[in-house]
Write an enzyme that holds these catalytic residues in place. Structure first.
Site, PDB file in Angstrom:
ATOM      1  N   ASP A   8       0.853  -1.189   0.000  1.00 42.07           N
ATOM      2  CA  ASP A   8       0.000   0.000   0.000  1.00 42.07           C
ATOM      3  C   ASP A   8       0.884   1.232   0.000  1.00 42.07           C
ATOM      4  O   ASP A   8       1.756   1.375   0.869  1.00 42.07           O
ATOM      5  CB  ASP A   8      -0.902   0.015   1.237  1.00 42.07           C
ATOM      6  CG  ASP A   8      -1.992  -1.057   1.169  1.00 42.07           C
ATOM      7  OD1 ASP A   8      -2.017  -1.807   0.186  1.00 42.07           O
ATOM      8  OD2 ASP A   8      -2.800  -1.133   2.109  1.00 42.07           O
ATOM      9  N   ASP A 131     -15.512  -4.021  -1.934  1.00 43.17           N
ATOM     10  CA  ASP A 131     -15.392  -3.913  -0.484  1.00 43.17           C
ATOM     11  C   ASP A 131     -16.791  -3.963   0.101  1.00 43.17           C
ATOM     12  O   ASP A 131     -17.706  -3.303  -0.416  1.00 43.17           O
ATOM     13  CB  ASP A 131     -14.726  -2.593  -0.094  1.00 43.17           C
ATOM     14  CG  ASP A 131     -13.380  -2.399  -0.776  1.00 43.17           C
ATOM     15  OD1 ASP A 131     -12.722  -3.408  -1.081  1.00 43.17           O
ATOM     16  OD2 ASP A 131     -12.987  -1.240  -0.993  1.00 43.17           O
TER      17      ASP A 131
END
Length: 245
Positions: A8, A131
């Site tokens: 990330d 998500d």
């Protein structure tokens, strides 16, 4: 079962967020390219990149770090990336850099036609990241839970031609609380394309449970905090997954 290390990116550094909150970032490395090489040497067969700044800004924000990672490992293993991908031009630029696949997240839920267009323009190269909280899709860095059920969306995107679905249970991500196996299997059983689990991986028991779910269409898992904080030894975990295949 493919285990995929996550890198990330926030302001050029490798970080992990807790519950998707930018202010809850832990910096693990100032050199994402070195991190990518480390995971490759540990046996990773694919890498998962997220441009966190891009996800919030809606445009690419970590190109230098992304280019460095690709220069380091793209000749050896495929690299996929999500975060801030909102138009076909950005997808084309990323694929030209050497990315194997791009991941469309929020834009897929807000504008499903974009997914169809992307699959037509770049066949076989598009992944959708869904998500979810309690089965409902969340967008905008998890800030908003929509009224769209992830299974309905996944079926639509399968018909559009995406090559796989990445499923993140946002109640689990970065919390080290275990993968939501039941929800992941339920989604995988609803579609024919591979589903990649993401969020909450904590230890080898999760690896065993995911391998048991492979027959239902769960093809892999993305792991982040657990491999950075050491609760999972990546090389050991991939070896275990291979032995259970």
């Amino acid at each position: 079962m493919l285990l995929i290390p996550a890198i990330d990116l926030k302001e050029g550094r490798c970080v992990r967020l807790r519950q998707g909150l930018m202010e809850e970032a832990t910096v693990f490395s100032d050199s994402p390219a070195e991190t990518a090489l480390h995971w490759f040497k540990q046996g990773a067969r694919r890498l998962h990149l997220v441009d966190l700044n891009g996800a919030f800004a809606g445009v690419p924000q970590n190109l230098p770090a992304i280019k460095d990672i690709l220069a380091a490992v793209a000749k050896d293993i495929p690299v996929q990336l999500g975060g801030g991908i909102r138009d076909l031009k950005t997808i084309g630029q990323y694929l030209d850099l050497g990315l194997n696949d791009v991941i469309i997240g929020t834009a897929a839920v807000k504008n499903p036609d974009f997914v169809r267009e992307a699959c037509k323009a770049f066949p076989g190269r598009i992944i959708v990241g869904l998500d979810a909280k309690d089965g409902m899709a969340a967008i905008d860095g998890w800030a908003t839970v929509t009224g769209h059920h992830v299974i309905d969306l996944a079926k639509r995107f399968e018909d559009d031609g995406v090559n796989s679905i990445i499923y993140t249970d946002i109640g689990r991500d970065g919390m080290m609380s275990g993968v939501n196996i039941d929800a992941t299997v339920k989604l995988a059983q609803a579609v024919r394309i591979p589903v990649i689990a993401s969020g909450g991986l904590t230890g080898l028991d999760d690896i065993r449970a995911l391998c048991a779910a492979e027959k239902h269409g769960v093809a892999g898992a993305i792991t982040g905090r657990a491999i950075y904080e050491g609760s999972i030894d990546f090389a050991q975990a991939q070896q275990l997954a291979d032995s259970l295949d």
